[in-house]
Scaffold this motif. Structure first.
Motif, PDB file in Angstrom:
ATOM      1  N   TYR A 314       0.852  -1.190   0.000  1.00 39.83           N
ATOM      2  CA  TYR A 314       0.000   0.000   0.000  1.00 39.83           C
ATOM      3  C   TYR A 314       0.886   1.236   0.000  1.00 39.83           C
ATOM      4  O   TYR A 314       1.789   1.369   0.837  1.00 39.83           O
ATOM      5  N   LEU A 315       0.639   2.174  -0.927  1.00 37.58           N
ATOM      6  CA  LEU A 315       1.488   3.337  -1.111  1.00 37.58           C
ATOM      7  C   LEU A 315       0.888   4.616  -0.537  1.00 37.58           C
ATOM      8  O   LEU A 315       1.503   5.683  -0.644  1.00 37.58           O
ATOM      9  N   GLY A 316      -0.288   4.537   0.073  1.00 38.38           N
ATOM     10  CA  GLY A 316      -0.939   5.731   0.601  1.00 38.38           C
ATOM     11  C   GLY A 316      -0.173   6.361   1.755  1.00 38.38           C
ATOM     12  O   GLY A 316       0.494   5.670   2.535  1.00 38.38           O
ATOM     13  N   ALA A 317      -0.322   7.683   1.890  1.00 39.12           N
ATOM     14  CA  ALA A 317       0.471   8.430   2.869  1.00 39.12           C
ATOM     15  C   ALA A 317       0.094   8.105   4.308  1.00 39.12           C
ATOM     16  O   ALA A 317       0.943   8.179   5.209  1.00 39.12           O
ATOM     17  N   GLU A 318      -1.154   7.711   4.566  1.00 38.28           N
ATOM     18  CA  GLU A 318      -1.584   7.475   5.947  1.00 38.28           C
ATOM     19  C   GLU A 318      -1.117   6.151   6.508  1.00 38.28           C
ATOM     20  O   GLU A 318      -1.209   5.890   7.703  1.00 38.28           O
ATOM     21  N   GLY A 319      -0.585   5.273   5.660  1.00 38.03           N
ATOM     22  CA  GLY A 319      -0.091   3.987   6.113  1.00 38.03           C
ATOM     23  C   GLY A 319      -1.154   2.915   6.053  1.00 38.03           C
ATOM     24  O   GLY A 319      -2.365   3.180   6.091  1.00 38.03           O
ATOM     25  N   GLU A 321      -2.043   0.539   8.176  1.00 39.48           N
ATOM     26  CA  GLU A 321      -2.859   0.254   9.357  1.00 39.48           C
ATOM     27  C   GLU A 321      -4.109   1.129   9.366  1.00 39.48           C
ATOM     28  O   GLU A 321      -5.234   0.623   9.554  1.00 39.48           O
ATOM     29  N   ARG A 322      -3.939   2.431   9.199  1.00 31.80           N
ATOM     30  CA  ARG A 322      -5.096   3.343   9.177  1.00 31.80           C
ATOM     31  C   ARG A 322      -5.985   3.059   7.975  1.00 31.80           C
ATOM     32  O   ARG A 322      -7.215   3.137   8.074  1.00 31.80           O
ATOM     33  N   PHE A 323      -5.362   2.736   6.858  1.00 34.65           N
ATOM     34  CA  PHE A 323      -6.131   2.426   5.658  1.00 34.65           C
ATOM     35  C   PHE A 323      -7.028   1.215   5.869  1.00 34.65           C
ATOM     36  O   PHE A 323      -8.242   1.255   5.588  1.00 34.65           O
ATOM     37  N   ALA A 324      -6.467   0.112   6.369  1.00 28.67           N
ATOM     38  CA  ALA A 324      -7.246  -1.114   6.569  1.00 28.67           C
ATOM     39  C   ALA A 324      -8.330  -0.913   7.611  1.00 28.67           C
ATOM     40  O   ALA A 324      -9.449  -1.437   7.468  1.00 28.67           O
ATOM     41  N   LEU A 336      -5.985  -7.817   5.905  1.00 27.50           N
ATOM     42  CA  LEU A 336      -5.109  -8.117   7.038  1.00 27.50           C
ATOM     43  C   LEU A 336      -3.855  -7.257   6.924  1.00 27.50           C
ATOM     44  O   LEU A 336      -3.021  -7.486   6.057  1.00 27.50           O
ATOM     45  N   PRO A 337      -3.715  -6.226   7.778  1.00 19.10           N
ATOM     46  CA  PRO A 337      -2.553  -5.335   7.679  1.00 19.10           C
ATOM     47  C   PRO A 337      -1.275  -6.023   8.126  1.00 19.10           C
ATOM     48  O   PRO A 337      -1.288  -7.009   8.870  1.00 19.10           O
ATOM     49  N   ASP A 351       4.259  -2.034   5.150  1.00 13.85           N
ATOM     50  CA  ASP A 351       3.390  -1.273   4.254  1.00 13.85           C
ATOM     51  C   ASP A 351       2.566  -2.191   3.355  1.00 13.85           C
ATOM     52  O   ASP A 351       2.194  -1.817   2.250  1.00 13.85           O
ATOM     53  N   ARG A 352       2.258  -3.398   3.840  1.00 11.70           N
ATOM     54  CA  ARG A 352       1.555  -4.372   3.011  1.00 11.70           C
ATOM     55  C   ARG A 352       0.312  -4.896   3.705  1.00 11.70           C
ATOM     56  O   ARG A 352       0.090  -4.666   4.887  1.00 11.70           O
ATOM     57  N   PHE A 353      -0.484  -5.613   2.948  1.00 15.68           N
ATOM     58  CA  PHE A 353      -1.673  -6.252   3.510  1.00 15.68           C
ATOM     59  C   PHE A 353      -1.914  -7.563   2.789  1.00 15.68           C
ATOM     60  O   PHE A 353      -1.516  -7.747   1.634  1.00 15.68           O
ATOM     61  N   ARG A 354      -2.558  -8.480   3.492  1.00 11.95           N
ATOM     62  CA  ARG A 354      -2.889  -9.776   2.895  1.00 11.95           C
ATOM     63  C   ARG A 354      -4.283  -9.731   2.310  1.00 11.95           C
ATOM     64  O   ARG A 354      -5.225  -9.253   2.945  1.00 11.95           O
TER      65      ARG A 354
END
Length: 378
Positions: A314-319, A321-324, A336-337, A351-354
């Motif tokens: 995930y490349l978003g600025a908020e990270g 964890e907040r995105f998920a 799954l962050p 910076d990834r998620f499953r």
């Protein structure tokens, strides 16, 4: 024994798995109803299920089940197998049977949490990280450098959870040869081994090619039957299997009789079951290719080699964890962050998620996911 830490994945799932509307991070393949599984049974196995006495079963597993499991390997016989109540029990028992204070283990990271935390509760452990810049492959030289005189075990997981990486065959062979030279046990979590769609195909079972290899397998992932709670370890070291069997006496003691018969039915019908799941996975991977192409400025997509999960960036600025968190709370889409894969053995990507792609009706969740992302565009 040290107290085991909180199991982050299960804690996260206890909150969201059955309440989120779109479970987009499932690690298993699409399941089936009991009636559909029984429809695949021959007359003898259906009668065996319907007339089964609900008593205790044998600790190693029912002989009829062991015969069928052995047929899924190249070199294993029923005497090389020990059944468990799911893969988690098998992992727990194997680590306790092999490791003790004064030993050293090496574990690939990132990994399923208990693959790390159970060895850490028993002995010293070194992590060897898979590198996303190298396609998540395993650095055999780094692994060799981590070996100590007291190294007793190396633990791997391919197709890898969470990335879906299948180790290249030449690296796999080099790993087996490395373990053989040093007399090290090689524990191989092969929960996803039958779900390989990469160009290189699936790897052989470690137990088939190495005399000190342990192959962990389960009905949950490739067959989509986690409710059966049937797993097993294949291993040529029968003295080790005997030690593990005695440890099982303190845990599940034996498996559930109905589950053993149902697992036998599924394994006999494995070709149509696996063909259905592979077809669904190919369909869902095509959907994911299109999804991540549309949002390529927001994600970095790594197409997995096997398994039924992937690990995009995930490349978003908020990270992530907040995105998920915002995604599931606003839309019911569950991912799954990467905090779930944090490791005490060294840094892992944050910076990834499953995301899972083994279940049906993926279009519905992806459409809601896409609508959420389109609404965030300036």
């Amino acid at each position: 024994m040290a107290t085991l830490p909180d199991f982050r994945l299960e804690t996260y799932f206890s909150k969201w798995e059955f309440s989120a509307r779109y479970h987009m991070t499932a690690s298993d393949a699409q399941s089936m109803a009991l009636k559909d599984l029984l429809a695949l049974a021959d007359a003898a196995d259906r009668e065996a299920f319907e007339t089964l006495s609900l008593g205790y079963t044998q600790t190693f597993g029912a002989p009829e089940l062991l015969e069928v499991i052995a047929s899924t390997y190249e070199r294993q016989t029923p005497a090389d197998l020990l059944c468990f109540a799911g893969a988690e029990e098998g992992l727990y028992v194997a680590m306790h049977a092999l490791l003790d204070k004064g030993d050293h283990a090496i574990v690939v990271t990132p990994n399923y949490q208990s693959s790390e935390t159970i060895p850490l509760s028993l002995c010293e452990v070194t992590g060897v990280a898979l590198d996303p810049e190298q396609g998540w492959t395993l650095d055999i030289d780094a692994l060799a450098a981590a070996i100590r005189p007291n190294t007793r075990l190396i633990s791997i997981n391919f197709p890898h959870n969470p990335t879906g990486k299948i180790l290249e065959r030449e690296r796999f062979d080099a790993l087996v040869n490395l373990c053989r030279r040093h007399g090290i046990y090689l524990f191989s979590d092969e929960a996803y081994r039958l779900l390989g769609q990469g160009a290189g195909g699936q790897l052989p079972a470690v137990a088939d090619v190495y005399e000190r290899g342990l192959s962990l397998a389960v009905m949950s992932k490739p067959y989509g039957l986690p409710g059966l709670r049937i797993g097993w370890i294949a291993c040529q070291d029968r003295a080790l299997l005997s030690r593990m069997e005695r440890m099982k006496h303190y845990l599940s003691i034996c498996n559930a009789g109905p589950s053993e018969v149902l697992a036998r039915i599924a394994l006999k019908a494995r070709e149509p079951i696996l063909a259905r799941i592979h077809q669904l996975m190919r369909h869902n991977l095509t959907l994911l290719d299109g999804f991540f192409h549309e949002f390529d400025g927001l994600f970095e997509w790594y197409r997995p080699d096997g398994g039924c999960i992937a690990y995009p960036r995930y490349l978003g600025a908020e990270g992530v964890e907040r995105f998920a968190s915002d995604l599931v709370e606003r839309t019911g889409v569950l991912l799954l962050p990467s905090s779930i894969y944090e490791s005490a053995l060294g840094p892992v990507p944050r910076d990834r998620f499953r995301i899972g792609y083994g279940r049906a009706h993926m279009e519905e969740g992806l459409e809601v996911f896409a609508h959420y992302l389109r609404g965030r565009r300036p």
